[in-house]
Enzyme design. Structure first.
Site, short mmCIF file in Angstrom:
data_model
loop_
_atom_site.label_atom_id
_atom_site.label_comp_id
_atom_site.label_asym_id
_atom_site.label_seq_id
_atom_site.Cartn_x
_atom_site.Cartn_y
_atom_site.Cartn_z
N GLY A 29 0.84 -1.19 0.00
CA GLY A 29 0.00 0.00 0.00
C GLY A 29 0.87 1.24 0.00
N CYS A 30 0.36 2.33 0.56
CA CYS A 30 1.11 3.59 0.62
C CYS A 30 2.46 3.35 1.26
CB CYS A 30 0.33 4.63 1.41
SG CYS A 30 1.24 6.18 1.63
N TYR A 31 3.52 3.74 0.58
CA TYR A 31 4.87 3.35 1.01
C TYR A 31 5.43 4.11 2.20
CZ TYR A 31 6.17 6.83 -2.70
OH TYR A 31 6.29 7.92 -3.52
N TRP A 32 4.83 5.21 2.62
CA TRP A 32 5.39 5.99 3.73
C TRP A 32 5.45 5.19 5.03
CZ3 TRP A 32 1.74 10.63 2.50
CH2 TRP A 32 2.23 11.34 1.41
#
Length: 194
Positions: A29-32
């Site tokens: 998902g969102c890599y952060w």
């Protein structure tokens, strides 16, 4: 031009993989939030966020989010497998997102958010495939649908823009969409040689 320094490890983001270390690329998902999850682990030497699995060279974040490049948002890990095993990394991978959602993670929708393991050697591939079968069985017992995670060889990896690197170190209260299923993965311990 030298790549910027990692905000945690104080090494250039494009530093070569040290002899005897391994590389694995994961999409959750969102890599952060994914990057923060892994930079905190003992034995992880380097993390960076970027894009892999697509068909466009040097894609930008905007292009990837616009769809059509085929890339996933991923985190590249360089790690010392004598200190943290590939099996341990895979356990953390399975437990910290929902691998059954196809091209999404929660409210983040699009093929860039797909669940993916990108291996760099056959040993990692075998471990990933075995862990997927095991975790799929564990999820089924709890009523979850089949895992949609792709297991593929790593392709060209493209670093994301500088302001995305170690984003949650720069903005500790920034967006993090990581949500696991609550189902534990296999607790196989020990270290394997890659």
């Amino acid at each position: 031009m030298t790549a910027p320094l990692h905000r945690i490890f104080d090494r250039p983001l494009d530093a070569p993989v040290p002899p005897g270390f391994d590389e694995l690329i994961l999409g959750m998902g969102c890599y952060w939030g994914v990057e923060r999850l892994f930079w905190q682990l003992d034995g992880v030497y380097m993390t960076s966020v970027g894009f892999d699995g697509g068909h466009v060279d040097h894609p930008s974040y905007r292009e990837v989010c616009g769809g059509g490049t085929g890339h996933a948002e991923v985190v590249r890990l360089v790690y010392d497998s004598s200190r943290i095993s590939t099996e341990q990394l895979l356990r953390i991978f399975w437990e910290n997102h929902n691998p059954t959602q196809g091209n999404r993670q929660g409210n983040d929708v699009g093929d860039q958010y797909r669940s993916v393991i990108m291996y760099t050697n056959d040993h990692q591939r075998a471990l990933a495939e075995a862990s997927k079968i095991d975790y799929d069985n564990r999820l089924a017992v709890e009523g979850f649908p089949k895992i949609t995670t792709e297991i593929v060889p790593a392709g060209p990896y493209w670093l994301a823009e500088d302001d995305h690197q170690q984003y949650l170190d720069r903005y500790p209260d920034g967006y993090c969409g990581l949500r696991g299923t609550g189902v534990r993965a296999s607790q196989t311990e020990g270290h394997e040689q890659s």
